[in-house]
Design an enzyme around this catalytic site. Structure first.
Site, mmCIF file in Angstrom:
data_model
loop_
_atom_site.group_PDB
_atom_site.id
_atom_site.type_symbol
_atom_site.label_atom_id
_atom_site.label_comp_id
_atom_site.label_asym_id
_atom_site.label_seq_id
_atom_site.Cartn_x
_atom_site.Cartn_y
_atom_site.Cartn_z
ATOM 1 N N HIS A 76 0.849 -1.199 0.000
ATOM 2 C CA HIS A 76 0.000 0.000 0.000
ATOM 3 C C HIS A 76 0.883 1.247 0.000
ATOM 4 O O HIS A 76 0.690 2.165 -0.794
ATOM 5 C CB HIS A 76 -0.924 -0.005 1.227
ATOM 6 C CG HIS A 76 -1.524 1.333 1.561
ATOM 7 N ND1 HIS A 76 -2.497 1.920 0.794
ATOM 8 C CD2 HIS A 76 -1.269 2.205 2.572
ATOM 9 C CE1 HIS A 76 -2.821 3.096 1.316
ATOM 10 N NE2 HIS A 76 -2.087 3.298 2.403
ATOM 11 N N ASP A 105 6.975 22.884 -25.485
ATOM 12 C CA ASP A 105 6.876 21.516 -24.953
ATOM 13 C C ASP A 105 7.917 21.399 -23.846
ATOM 14 O O ASP A 105 8.558 22.385 -23.483
ATOM 15 C CB ASP A 105 7.145 20.471 -26.051
ATOM 16 C CG ASP A 105 6.472 19.133 -25.736
ATOM 17 O OD1 ASP A 105 6.758 18.573 -24.662
ATOM 18 O OD2 ASP A 105 5.656 18.664 -26.548
ATOM 19 N N TRP A 141 7.438 -0.255 3.858
ATOM 20 C CA TRP A 141 7.962 0.433 2.668
ATOM 21 C C TRP A 141 9.368 0.948 2.915
ATOM 22 O O TRP A 141 10.101 1.240 1.973
ATOM 23 C CB TRP A 141 7.047 1.579 2.250
ATOM 24 C CG TRP A 141 7.277 2.870 2.965
ATOM 25 C CD1 TRP A 141 6.861 3.174 4.234
ATOM 26 C CD2 TRP A 141 7.955 4.028 2.474
ATOM 27 N NE1 TRP A 141 7.241 4.450 4.554
ATOM 28 C CE2 TRP A 141 7.910 5.005 3.493
ATOM 29 C CE3 TRP A 141 8.588 4.352 1.278
ATOM 30 C CZ2 TRP A 141 8.485 6.267 3.352
ATOM 31 C CZ3 TRP A 141 9.154 5.616 1.145
ATOM 32 C CH2 TRP A 141 9.102 6.559 2.179
ATOM 33 N N SER A 168 13.329 6.549 -13.644
ATOM 34 C CA SER A 168 12.210 7.343 -14.153
ATOM 35 C C SER A 168 12.153 8.709 -13.476
ATOM 36 O O SER A 168 12.033 9.748 -14.139
ATOM 37 C CB SER A 168 10.913 6.567 -13.930
ATOM 38 O OG SER A 168 9.815 7.420 -13.944
ATOM 39 N N SER A 169 12.262 8.724 -12.150
ATOM 40 C CA SER A 169 12.155 9.992 -11.420
ATOM 41 C C SER A 169 13.303 10.931 -11.755
ATOM 42 O O SER A 169 13.103 12.132 -11.924
ATOM 43 C CB SER A 169 12.177 9.746 -9.915
ATOM 44 O OG SER A 169 11.021 9.127 -9.509
ATOM 45 N N HIS A 252 13.471 11.646 3.998
ATOM 46 C CA HIS A 252 12.854 12.891 4.415
ATOM 47 C C HIS A 252 12.691 13.895 3.284
ATOM 48 O O HIS A 252 11.598 14.426 3.121
ATOM 49 C CB HIS A 252 13.490 13.508 5.664
ATOM 50 C CG HIS A 252 12.463 14.395 6.293
ATOM 51 N ND1 HIS A 252 11.444 13.907 7.061
ATOM 52 C CD2 HIS A 252 12.222 15.701 6.131
ATOM 53 C CE1 HIS A 252 10.619 14.889 7.372
ATOM 54 N NE2 HIS A 252 11.063 16.000 6.825
ATOM 55 N N GLU A 254 12.192 13.064 0.427
ATOM 56 C CA GLU A 254 11.106 12.430 -0.315
ATOM 57 C C GLU A 254 9.732 12.923 0.152
ATOM 58 O O GLU A 254 8.850 13.150 -0.665
ATOM 59 C CB GLU A 254 11.205 10.905 -0.170
ATOM 60 C CG GLU A 254 9.990 10.119 -0.617
ATOM 61 C CD GLU A 254 9.788 10.108 -2.118
ATOM 62 O OE1 GLU A 254 10.709 10.531 -2.845
ATOM 63 O OE2 GLU A 254 8.706 9.702 -2.551
ATOM 64 N N TYR A 256 9.036 15.773 1.259
ATOM 65 C CA TYR A 256 8.806 17.121 0.706
ATOM 66 C C TYR A 256 8.620 17.070 -0.792
ATOM 67 O O TYR A 256 7.941 17.922 -1.364
ATOM 68 C CB TYR A 256 9.940 18.062 1.108
ATOM 69 C CG TYR A 256 9.936 18.276 2.601
ATOM 70 C CD1 TYR A 256 8.731 18.474 3.259
ATOM 71 C CD2 TYR A 256 11.080 18.231 3.356
ATOM 72 C CE1 TYR A 256 8.678 18.630 4.631
ATOM 73 C CE2 TYR A 256 11.041 18.385 4.734
ATOM 74 C CZ TYR A 256 9.842 18.578 5.368
ATOM 75 O OH TYR A 256 9.795 18.724 6.711
ATOM 76 N N SER A 267 -1.375 27.082 -4.078
ATOM 77 C CA SER A 267 -0.988 28.486 -4.263
ATOM 78 C C SER A 267 -1.496 29.036 -5.588
ATOM 79 O O SER A 267 -1.480 30.246 -5.804
ATOM 80 C CB SER A 267 0.533 28.633 -4.211
ATOM 81 O OG SER A 267 1.020 28.180 -2.978
ATOM 82 N N HIS A 301 15.131 12.178 12.627
ATOM 83 C CA HIS A 301 13.945 12.247 13.498
ATOM 84 C C HIS A 301 13.003 11.071 13.240
ATOM 85 O O HIS A 301 12.056 10.884 13.980
ATOM 86 C CB HIS A 301 13.218 13.597 13.371
ATOM 87 C CG HIS A 301 12.567 13.844 12.048
ATOM 88 N ND1 HIS A 301 12.505 15.091 11.484
ATOM 89 C CD2 HIS A 301 11.950 13.027 11.170
ATOM 90 C CE1 HIS A 301 11.872 15.019 10.321
ATOM 91 N NE2 HIS A 301 11.540 13.771 10.115
ATOM 92 N N HIS A 302 13.271 10.306 12.174
ATOM 93 C CA HIS A 302 12.486 9.088 11.944
ATOM 94 C C HIS A 302 13.004 7.931 12.792
ATOM 95 O O HIS A 302 12.441 6.845 12.762
ATOM 96 C CB HIS A 302 12.544 8.694 10.472
ATOM 97 C CG HIS A 302 11.902 9.694 9.562
ATOM 98 N ND1 HIS A 302 10.586 9.613 9.176
ATOM 99 C CD2 HIS A 302 12.383 10.825 8.997
ATOM 100 C CE1 HIS A 302 10.297 10.633 8.394
ATOM 101 N NE2 HIS A 302 11.369 11.387 8.270
ATOM 102 N N THR A 327 7.130 26.605 6.992
ATOM 103 C CA THR A 327 5.808 26.048 6.708
ATOM 104 C C THR A 327 4.723 26.968 7.251
ATOM 105 O O THR A 327 3.698 27.195 6.599
ATOM 106 C CB THR A 327 5.675 24.641 7.317
ATOM 107 O OG1 THR A 327 6.863 23.915 7.035
ATOM 108 C CG2 THR A 327 4.498 23.905 6.729
ATOM 109 N N LYS A 330 4.067 29.800 4.965
ATOM 110 C CA LYS A 330 3.180 29.426 3.866
ATOM 111 C C LYS A 330 1.718 29.455 4.291
ATOM 112 O O LYS A 330 0.863 30.010 3.605
ATOM 113 C CB LYS A 330 3.531 28.030 3.358
ATOM 114 C CG LYS A 330 4.721 28.040 2.450
ATOM 115 C CD LYS A 330 5.072 26.632 2.033
ATOM 116 C CE LYS A 330 6.136 26.661 0.968
ATOM 117 N NZ LYS A 330 5.619 27.046 -0.350
ATOM 118 N N ARG A 449 1.668 0.287 15.192
ATOM 119 C CA ARG A 449 1.294 0.164 13.785
ATOM 120 C C ARG A 449 1.845 -1.143 13.221
ATOM 121 O O ARG A 449 2.657 -1.800 13.854
ATOM 122 C CB ARG A 449 1.819 1.363 12.983
ATOM 123 C CG ARG A 449 3.305 1.573 13.100
ATOM 124 C CD ARG A 449 3.748 2.902 12.508
ATOM 125 N NE ARG A 449 3.757 2.858 11.052
ATOM 126 C CZ ARG A 449 4.695 3.466 10.299
ATOM 127 N NH1 ARG A 449 5.681 4.141 10.864
ATOM 128 N NH2 ARG A 449 4.632 3.400 9.000
#
Lengths: 524, 293
Positions: A76, A105, A141, A168-169, A252, A254, A256, A267, A301-302, A327, A330, A449
């Site tokens: 998932h 293009d 994951w 790809s990315s 991390h 990632e 963002y 925006s 922090h993870h 943040t 924003k 979890r």
């Protein structure tokens, strides 16, 4: 090249049917492919989430066995992160960036095609791993060693799928960066670009910087599994915690990568429906850059509970809390844009306002998690699950839904069904909160979890959450119906679509012609 | 083909990307099966690799024809240059992951492992190390009698320092070739680019010799704990990149022989040269952090 010459080349060399989509070099075609792919993955990944929620509807084990449960949570997440959210935003980038900067293009159209067409192959590899002996990847994951060292051949398939997604990315991000730097119409200076383009510029930079690091991490996993290296094996002097460091150095930035384009979309939406220019454009750009910079120095922090020196815990706690500043800038800018605006609440605006509100809740729970001593309590509980669904679903995914309603008339030439759109919005928002708000309580009370069973006292909130999840999943079928209906029929959209929106994309006809801005527009 | 008013070349639909995807998928599927004892693995890998090579000939051949046909203006050239720079940046980050693994294990993980007496009593740490269960390190460049108990490392001042000289020299020669191209001195261009290629090949040959020496006499292999892992993965990926860079320069050299490139427009040459400087720079990092210290 003269317009007449362009026209003479239109007819031939343009395959139709399936070959059109396989060989296309047109940014709008490729954008459509990305968006359809993203929606498909969103539904597949959502279905897996429903398997998880069905199992958690009651305490005890009833529907799936624990190993399959783990496969579902892992798949998932992988599918939603790499299959739904990232390609979805690249789809928006493909469609909108050339039109927003006045380019004919993307800078490298053939490479653009390849960036997309790697993805279906990558996900074929990933999804088919569910059917090999031993089942799909089940280590989460995050693919932590040593679980992934011990897993079966599905881990290899996941590793190679991630290599493909990475290629790809990276290629896609290079294309986007070069398009933004090199393809802007004369007069479109960097500080005149729509904020969506700015957020994607910074996102693309993050992608190029961290996807190779993930590739390196999974390559080390592969060699540890098959070639006898000892990167993550203490018996050979390695360290499984090192995998976590390398993974989260990717992981991390990632997150963002998954939220900055969402910031860009809202925006665009909020000024249009507030009938005011975006408040604090320059600070928005700087805040985005700040967030991107900070994303490189907060990764641990993870892993507060993994065992780190105190200095490390403190550094990563403070640097993480610092992110609240840009943040917050924003959020205040979005609110200030709406302040004393002539507000109307069409579906895109409803989604945008909901994103500001719900993402902020996710941001605050993120601050709670950033506090190291408190995180020792929250770590690996449902509180974390609630937190990242508030930022990823009600942040990223709902911003994409808002963006889809906002630009669908430009893409298809038809207005979507406003009434159904609003129903879809309310169903999504209400069921989302029904699903995920109770998970805060579950987490604070200590429910871990990634476990298919739980203690009896967690039952009520889990029942509520599962009911919400099924409602949320079914509501998305309405989204698919609205999109299909909008593609096929509907009131003809005007060129402007909304009331005096800003941006070059509204100066071209609806639907946008196959080729736009072959003559660069004048930007004042 | 379609194009834009200012002449930015926009290519027609192309089948090469999807062929590349099929090749990539087949190669990785084959490798996956090979690693899991599937018998079809090597065949699929071969087919996939052949498809990728076919794609590269087709795709790059097309680009070269378009380029020599004068379809690309400076604007397109700038897109290519920017892409190559960002691609090299992504490669830098790939190496950064492996350098980080080296720094992390060497300065943090191994000392921590040695400090914890509970897990591996008597393990002293230090660098090089093959971990508490691995063979013990002895002095560099010493032939090892029993690789299950001892291993030796490759000293910096033998082949590695020669290789450093070769690569640094090759960066100079490729720059001389570049200047020759800009001055339109074709003979000089071909000679100096040829010398660059020879230096690259010599580097790879010596690196191969060094690997054989490590495996056969020093007891140093990919499986020699975290030292062997970081050593071979870093130098191995670097060697792979030198190979790729050399192939790029070989193609550029062959194109030079055919009279391709103009003094003011020669993107492929520049891209190859940048890539070459990049592998050169990575090597300097390797020489300092893997071999010297």
């Amino acid at each position: 090249m003269a317009t007449a010459e362009v026209a003479s080349h239109e007819g031939h060399h343009h395959p139709t049917g399936i070959m059109r989509w396989l060989t296309t070099t047109n940014h709008k075609d490729i954008g459509t492919l990305y968006l359809c792919f993203s929606l498909t993955m969103f539904l597949i990944g959502g279905f897996m989430a429903l398997v998880v929620r069905a199992e958690l509807f009651q305490p005890g084990l009833q529907i799936v066995d624990p190993h399959f449960f783990n496969q579902m949570t892992t798949m998932h997440a992988l599918i939603m992160v790499f299959g739904a959210i990232m390609p979805g935003f690249v789809g928006f980038a493909n469609w909108m960036i050339p039109m927003m900067v006045g380019a004919p293009d993307m800078a490298l159209p053939r490479l653009n095609n390849w960036s997309f067409w790697i993805l279906p192959f990558a996900f074929t590899m990933l999804l088919s791993s569910l059917f090999v002996p031993g089942g799909g990847p089940a280590a989460g994951w995050t693919l932590y060693a040593p679980l992934t060292i011990q897993g079966g051949m599905s881990v290899d398939m996941t590793i190679f799928a991630i290599h493909m997604m990475g290629i790809s990315s990276i290629l896609g991000a290079i294309n986007i960066i070069v398009t933004i730097f090199n393809m802007r119409a004369p007069g479109m200076s960097l500080m005149k670009m729509p904020l969506f383009v700015w957020t994607w510029l910074i996102t693309a930079f993050l992608l190029i910087a961290v996807m190779p690091v993930l590739a390196g991490a999974v390559t080390m996993l592969l060699t540890d599994r098959h070639f006898g290296t000892a990167f993550f094996d203490p018996a050979g002097g390695g360290d499984p915690v090192m995998f976590q460091h390398i993974f989260w150095f990717f992981g991390h930035p990632e997150v963002y990568i998954m939220i900055l384009p969402a910031f860009g979309i809202i925006s665009e939406i909020i000024p249009t429906f507030s009938r005011k220019p975006l408040f604090g454009y320059t600070t928005m750009v700087l805040a985005t850059a700040c967030i991107a910079f900070l994303s490189f120095v907060v990764w641990a922090h993870h892993m507060f509970t993994v065992g780190m020196p105190l200095a490390g815990e403190l550094f990563f706690m403070y640097s993480t809390m610092l992110i609240a500043v840009p943040t917050g800038v924003k959020v205040f800018n979005w609110v200030s844009t709406m302040w004393r605006g002539a507000l109307t609440f069409e579906t895109p605006m409803l989604f945008a306002v909901a994103v500001v509100f719900l993402f902020t809740i996710g941001g605050f729970s993120g601050l709670m998690l950033a506090i190291t001593p408190a995180d020792f309590q929250y770590h690996d509980t449902y509180f974390v699950v609630a937190h990242f669904h508030y930022v990823l679903f009600s942040g990223a995914a709902m911003a994409m839904m808002g963006g889809a309603y906002y630009w669908l008339p430009k893409w298809t030439g038809h207005m979507y069904d406003e009434k159904l759109g609003k129903i879809h919005f309310w169903l999504t928002t209400i069921f989302f909160n029904v699903t995920f708000f109770p998970q805060h309580f579950l987490g604070l009370a200590g429910m871990p979890r990634r476990i298919p069973d739980y203690a009896l006292q967690f039952t009520e909130f889990n029942v509520i959450s599962s009911l919400g999840a099924f409602g949320l999943g079914l509501s998305q079928l309405l989204f698919v119906y609205i999109i299909v209906k909008c593609v096929r029929s509907g009131v003809r959209a005007t060129d402007e679509v909304w009331e005096r929106p800003r941006g070059l994309e509204w100066t071209v006809p609806s639907p946008a012609p196959y080729h736009t801005f072959e003559t660069p527009p004048k930007v004042i | 083909m379609s194009g834009s008013r200012d002449g930015y070349y926009l290519p027609n639909p192309s089948a090469w990307p999807i062929i590349g995807s099929i090749g990539l998928f087949t190669t990785l599927l084959g490798l996956m099966l090979f690693l899991n004892e599937g018998k079809t693995g090597p065949w699929l890998m071969g087919f996939g690799a052949a498809t990728i090579i076919f794609m590269m000939f087709g795709w790059f051949g097309r680009v070269i024809r378009e380029s020599e046909g004068g379809m690309y203006n400076d604007h397109v050239g700038l897109s290519f240059r920017m892409s190559m720079m960002w691609f090299i940046f992504s490669e830098v980050m790939f190496f950064a992951a492996f350098f980080s693994a080296l720094f992390y294990t060497r300065s943090l993980a191994v000392p921590w492992l040695a400090d914890t007496d509970l897990l591996w009593p008597g393990y002293e740490g230090g660098w090089p190390t093959a971990g508490p269960k691995g063979p013990l390190p002895i002095e560099a460049d010493t032939v090892v009698a029993d690789p299950s108990r001892q291993f030796s490392t490759i000293g910096a001042w033998g082949i590695p320092v020669v290789n450093t000289g070769l690569l640094l020299l090759s960066s100079v020669t490729v720059t001389i070739a570049h200047h020759a191209l800009k001055m339109n001195e074709r003979r000089k261009l071909i000679v100096w680019l040829g010398i660059t290629l020879v230096l690259g090949a010599m580097f790879l040959f010596l690196q191969g010799k060094e690997y054989a020496h490590a495996y056969q006499e020093l007891g140093l292999t990919l499986g020699t704990g975290v030292y062997g892992a970081t050593f071979f993965m870093l130098t191995g990926f670097h060697g792979l990149h030198v190979t790729v860079g050399a192939i790029i320069l070989l193609v550029v050299w062959l194109r030079c022989l055919r009279g391709h490139f103009k003094p003011e427009n020669h993107f492929a040459f520049e891209a190859g040269a940048w890539y070459w400087h990049f592998v050169d720079t990575v090597w300097v990092g390797l020489f300092i952090f893997v071999y010297v210290f």
